[in-house]
Design an enzyme around this catalytic site. Structure first.
Site, short mmCIF file in Angstrom:
data_model
loop_
_atom_site.label_atom_id
_atom_site.label_comp_id
_atom_site.label_asym_id
_atom_site.label_seq_id
_atom_site.Cartn_x
_atom_site.Cartn_y
_atom_site.Cartn_z
N ASP A 85 0.82 -1.21 0.00
CA ASP A 85 0.00 0.00 0.00
C ASP A 85 0.85 1.26 0.00
OD1 ASP A 85 -2.57 -0.98 -0.23
OD2 ASP A 85 -2.84 -1.26 1.92
N CYS A 144 6.38 -5.87 6.35
CA CYS A 144 5.50 -7.04 6.15
C CYS A 144 4.87 -7.06 4.77
CB CYS A 144 4.42 -7.09 7.22
SG CYS A 144 3.28 -5.69 7.19
#
Length: 822
Positions: A710, A757
């Site tokens: 993102d 992550c």
């Protein structure tokens, strides 16, 4: 020799086409692939840098032919060529041929030493095979021009192959003919083909026991015909075991009493009781209806619900088996988003006036039938994928739930067939092995079984229905055999082979289980991203030192009501207990307009990625958020649990979330319920605003975890799913790397640690850069762990820092990638 490059939106499809081509030419042609993009949530797309790397990997002065599927693949290929050196560009050819048929034809033509012009021409003529078989009336005008060879020598050959001159024997026929200068033709009845053209030979449709007449004219005509006769005497190079390979619905026959054979799909040995899994949807009944609009709306709702399920499956599959295999479900989502399929169902409803269930069933079966008629085993196997998504929608229309595969007793699963959706839900701890009646080694279920490490055999036929629940069988997935109620000697042999196989697997994993320490003894924590407690055993097998991202969405999706606090507590506690003292970071609910919850009115958003999602959604819905916080705090009692909030963009959001945690702690204390009083609270760094105020957020958080997927999308203002700008959504963008550096510096200044992550964390090419930037923890899908740990052990911190400093100075992700690949 001419080389080939295969460009596809799907990495799985690209690899499948490459495998088919390489089977036909047996390593004689250099073939590279550039499939998909490195994004676990949206892996369908094309990347110019992958295309450029593929071209460079197989470059030949004789020429490189690039074959593409559709849309942005052409744009990516054109962009890739522009990046190449001028002297290389002039030898690269973009071919407009259909991807699969064109690649097969090009590979064969290249293998016989043809020029790039001949390879291109043969590839572009490849659709003739399909036209001849499906719509012969259209093929009349395309009949190949025949050369007058009436004065040539001829021989007659009876084709012995069980499947006739299918792809591989046809390729060997053409390769043999092309070794000679003589003009050659092959005739089947009234059909005539150029013996040196794979498309024309395949178009003849030669079957077993057909007699073909080969004519040759030229100085070496006699030698050419003798070579063809010798090839025919050798069964055109086909071995018995080759003939059934990859068939979509191969039926096995017993080899000996009590010993049955099928098609090997996933290696390994399993011994255990049978569990028959044979779910059935009610028969679809056709009814005349009056309110057509209502039926269409009903179908639209069912399709939307099915897509939500598929998105959940994708998220779970990424964590469990990695992005490449999980791309199967991206393809399933694309099936349901296909306007042609939806329009076909809508047209049936409105024109035939029948109910949504019957219309959808009719449209799906027609689509699957088209796949079955493609003369290609891999594409024929895609019919199962179409039927899988079709059944999923039908289940919603009929209000039927599929039975659970969460077995209480470890067993060998026996079924008529398994859909990819079924396979992805399997727990390797309770599913010892898989035997199915249908399917081939290229089916997506077989691919998923291999990724999960479950021994599997497919294509075993209806004899499996004779097996009873609880009946003991042995299974060898490597050779494709099962033993029904094995004798003592057979059982002892299987146990020994199982022991040897497990030992070999264990030895390979032992290295990955060791901690990741740099050459100068700095430990970098390597942990896993998971989507459910069932993923933990797989993660630990691959060497995970804990869980850096536990996605909790699986508890909230695919249901009519929100999960209770107790249900959540059980799942979180179970996950933490399986990890023992290892750390687990539980991310709170991350849903929004792109992941709708049927029990909440989330409204429709034009751009859900910039809308009401993540922590924003949770803060506005305390009736959903508070029970989750309570469950996490309770699960953390005497366990190594941390909580993490997604999509934090302001300090106010973090403070509000922390206050809710404090309020819940007070409630639990008043209720005298055990909970973790000092649980660490972290946040995802996913938006540029969070990086800009990282120093402020670091004062409130105990740790940061950078979600590079993102963060890249928002930084570059590029939707990962938009083919026109997907190339910008590359986590190796210098802008993204600089934001990671800025985040790490702010965190370390406040004495908190930083993890990554996103997909970049599992990219072993980027490991040195991330460690060099100061990242303390890397979290990824389990299969990526061994390669990343190996990288960490290969450098010192100083070397990693120099690598990072150099990468930061590059002006494009392509330049960064090229530097890292040296």
């Amino acid at each position: 020799m001419v080389s080939l490059v295969i460009v596809s939106h799907s990495a799985t499809l690209a690899a499948g086409v490459q495998e088919l081509a390489e089977q036909m030419v047996q390593g004689k042609v250099n073939i590279a692939v550039a499939g998909g993009i490195d994004d676990p949530e949206h892996p369908i797309g094309t990347d110019p840098m992958k295309v450029m790397a593929a071209i460079e990997a197989v470059y030949s002065d004789d020429g490189v032919v690039v074959l593409m599927d559709l849309g942005s693949a052409l744009m990516s290929a054109e962009t890739a060529v522009e990046f190449l050196m001028p002297e290389i560009q002039e030898n690269v050819y973009l071919c407009p041929a259909p991807l699969i048929e064109g690649t097969m034809a090009a590979a064969v033509q290249a293998s016989i030493g043809s020029s790039v012009e001949q390879v291109m021409a043969e590839a572009q003529a490849a659709l003739a095979v399909k036209i001849e078989q499906i719509a012969p009336e259209l093929a009349v005008a395309a009949q190949p021009a025949t050369i007058d060879l009436t004065s040539g020598d001829t021989v007659e050959v009876v084709v012995p192959n069980r499947l006739g001159l299918h792809a591989r024997p046809a390729a060997r026929f053409v390769a043999t003919a092309s070794q000679f200068a003589a003009e050659m033709q092959v005739r089947l009845g009234e059909k005539v083909a150029n013996a040196k053209s794979i498309n024309q030979v395949a178009t003849l449709g030669v079957r077993q026991n057909d007699t073909i007449v080969i004519t040759a004219l030229g100085l070496d005509a006699a030698d050419a015909l003798a070579a063809i006769q010798a090839l025919a005497a050798e069964n055109f190079g086909d071995l018995d075991e080759d003939e059934g390979e990859g068939m979509a619905a191969e039926t096995a026959v017993p080899a000996v009493v009590g010993e049955w054979s099928g098609i090997p799909a996933s290696p390994g040995i399993a011994i255990g009781p049978v569990f028959q899994y044979r779910p059935r949807l009610p028969k679809v009944k056709t009814r005349s209806i009056k309110n057509k609009q209502k039926q269409w709306q009903k179908l639209e709702t069912a399709v939307a619900e099915a897509r939500t399920e598929i998105q959940t499956l994708y998220t779970q599959a990424v964590a469990q088996i990695g992005a490449a295999e999980a791309a199967i479900f991206e393809a399933h989502d694309l099936f349901l988003a296909d306007p042609d399929l939806l329009d076909a169902a809508k047209q049936i409803i409105y024109e035939e006036g029948i109910n949504a269930e019957a219309a959808w069933d009719k449209a799906i079966k027609a689509t699957a039938e088209r796949y079955r008629h493609i003369d290609d085993a891999y594409m024929q196997a895609r019919a199962a994928d179409v039927l899988d998504v079709g059944q999923r929608v039908l289940a919603h229309l009929l209000k039927v739930e599929r039975p659970s595969l969460d077995l209480k007793t470890p067993s060998i699963l026996v079924a008529a067939d398994l859909t990819p959706s079924d396979t992805a839900k399997l727990n390797p701890q309770t599913i010892l092995g898989i035997c199915v009646e249908l399917g081939g080694a290229t089916s997506h279920s077989a691919i998923l079984a291999r990724a999960l490490g479950i021994p599997a055999i497919v294509g075993m036929g209806e004899q499996l229905t004779a097996l009873k629940d609880g009946q003991q069988i042995g299974l060898n997935g490597e050779v494709g055999r099962i033993w029904v109620e094995p004798t003592a000697d057979e059982l002892a042999d299987l146990v020994q082979k199982q022991t040897d196989w497990v030992a070999g697997q264990q030895k390979a994993k032992e290295s990955a289980k060791k901690t990741a320490v740099t050459k100068d003894n700095r430990h970098i924590e390597v942990v896993a991203n998971i989507g459910s407690p069932n993923d933990i055993s797989t993660a630990l097998d691959y060497g995970a030192e804990g869980v850096g991202l536990f996605r909790t969405e699986f508890l909230f999706l695919e249901r009519e009501t929100a999960p209770s606090e107790e249900e959540q507590y059980t799942a979180y506690r179970q996950a933490a207990d399986r990890l023992q003292d290892r750390p687990i970071i539980i991310r709170t609910l991350d849903v929004g307009g792109d992941k709708p919850l049927p029990y909440l009115d989330q409204g429709r958003e034009d751009n859900p990625f910039l809308g009401w999602r993540g922590i924003r959604f949770c803060l506005d819905n305390p009736e959903v958020f508070k029970p989750q916080i309570r469950a996490i705090l309770r699960a953390g009692y005497q366990r190594n649990v941390k909580i993490m909030f997604p999509m934090v963009s302001t300090a106010a959001e973090l403070k509000a979330a922390k206050k809710m945690v404090q309020d819940v702690q007070k409630e639990l204390k008043a209720e005298k319920v055990d909970f973790d009083k000092k649980m660490e609270v972290g946040i995802m760094i996913e938006v540029p605003s969070a990086v800009a105020i990282a120093d402020q957020l670091a004062k409130e958080a105990d740790f940061f975890s950078i979600g590079t997927n993102d963060l890249t999308q928002y930084t570059m203002a590029a939707d990962r799913g938009n083919a026109n700008v997907a190339h910008l959504a590359n986590a190796l963008q210098p802008a993204v790397l600089r934001l990671i550096k800025q985040t790490v510096e702010a965190a370390h200044h406040a004495d908190i640690w930083v993890g990554v992550c996103g997909e970049l964390g599992g990219n072993d090419l980027a490991t040195a850069v991330l460690v060099g930037l100061g990242v303390d923890e890397l979290s990824m899908s389990a299969p990526a762990i061994p390669a990343v740990k190996k990288q960490i052990r290969s450098f010192t911190i100083c070397q990693a820092q120099r690598t990072a400093q150099t990468a930061l100075k590059k002006d494009s992700p392509e330049a960064v990638l090229k530097f890292l690949q040296k």
